[in-house]
Design a protein around this motif. Sequence first.
Motif, short mmCIF file in Angstrom:
data_model
loop_
_atom_site.label_atom_id
_atom_site.label_comp_id
_atom_site.label_asym_id
_atom_site.label_seq_id
_atom_site.Cartn_x
_atom_site.Cartn_y
_atom_site.Cartn_z
N ASP A 2 40.16 45.42 46.15
CA ASP A 2 41.27 45.33 46.59
C ASP A 2 41.47 43.81 47.25
O ASP A 2 40.43 43.20 47.87
CB ASP A 2 41.45 46.39 47.76
CG ASP A 2 41.60 47.80 47.16
OD1 ASP A 2 41.95 47.86 45.91
OD2 ASP A 2 41.19 48.64 47.87
N PRO A 21 46.39 48.09 58.52
CA PRO A 21 45.05 49.04 59.01
C PRO A 21 43.96 48.55 58.07
O PRO A 21 44.35 48.25 56.84
CB PRO A 21 45.43 50.37 58.87
CG PRO A 21 46.68 50.30 57.74
CD PRO A 21 47.33 48.79 57.93
N ASN A 22 42.87 48.66 58.34
CA ASN A 22 41.64 48.72 57.45
C ASN A 22 41.56 47.43 56.51
O ASN A 22 41.66 47.50 55.41
CB ASN A 22 41.66 49.87 56.40
CG ASN A 22 41.57 51.21 57.05
OD1 ASN A 22 40.75 51.44 58.05
ND2 ASN A 22 42.43 52.19 56.76
N THR A 23 41.81 46.36 57.17
CA THR A 23 41.66 44.99 56.14
C THR A 23 40.17 44.63 55.86
O THR A 23 40.31 43.89 55.02
CB THR A 23 42.13 43.78 57.31
OG1 THR A 23 41.49 43.94 58.59
CG2 THR A 23 43.77 44.13 57.45
N ASN A 24 39.17 45.53 56.30
CA ASN A 24 38.06 45.01 55.96
C ASN A 24 37.62 45.53 54.42
O ASN A 24 36.71 44.90 54.06
CB ASN A 24 36.97 45.77 56.86
CG ASN A 24 37.26 47.32 56.89
OD1 ASN A 24 38.32 47.76 56.74
ND2 ASN A 24 36.04 48.09 57.20
N ARG A 25 38.82 46.33 53.89
CA ARG A 25 38.39 46.64 52.36
C ARG A 25 39.10 45.46 51.67
O ARG A 25 39.07 45.75 50.37
CB ARG A 25 38.96 48.17 52.11
CG ARG A 25 40.51 48.21 52.38
CD ARG A 25 40.75 49.53 52.05
NE ARG A 25 41.30 49.75 50.78
CZ ARG A 25 41.96 50.99 50.13
NH1 ARG A 25 42.36 51.82 51.04
NH2 ARG A 25 42.63 50.92 49.17
N LEU A 115 46.74 51.49 52.60
CA LEU A 115 45.80 51.08 53.15
C LEU A 115 45.33 52.20 54.41
O LEU A 115 44.03 52.13 54.91
CB LEU A 115 45.79 49.74 53.90
CG LEU A 115 45.56 48.70 52.85
CD1 LEU A 115 45.96 47.38 53.75
CD2 LEU A 115 44.49 48.46 52.28
N SER A 116 46.19 52.76 55.05
CA SER A 116 45.69 54.01 55.97
C SER A 116 44.96 55.11 55.54
O SER A 116 44.80 55.46 54.56
CB SER A 116 47.06 54.60 56.43
OG SER A 116 47.89 53.25 57.03
#
Length: 116
Positions: A2, A21-25, A115-116
């Motif tokens: 992603d 949210p979850n920008t680490n992915r 992303l949630s």
Amino acid sequence: MDKIYYLASCDTCRKIIKSLPNTNRLVFQDIRQDPITPEQLEEMYRLSGSYEALFSRKAQLYKSMDLKNKNLTEADFKKYILEHYTFLSRPVFIIAGKIYIGNSQKNVNEVIAVLS
């Protein structure tokens, strides 16, 4: 993988990224520092179906080059996007094989939901 194509100096891009949210992915690519490659643009084209959909008419160069008075083809849109990062509508997300182009609230909401 992603990914987000964005401009670090763009206030709108920074605001959108903060809201995610979850920008680490996500793999982040600042298109000014690390320009998009023809292969990356081809992937975006495959997912969107159009270079025009990826093209930003809000770019200052669009006005200064008087492109609004020209009949641009898909080949022209591709050429301009590869020539200068400002012609890519930002941000562009590619998440789970789907593309999200631009900063409309609808797009941002869809990206947040995914992303949630």
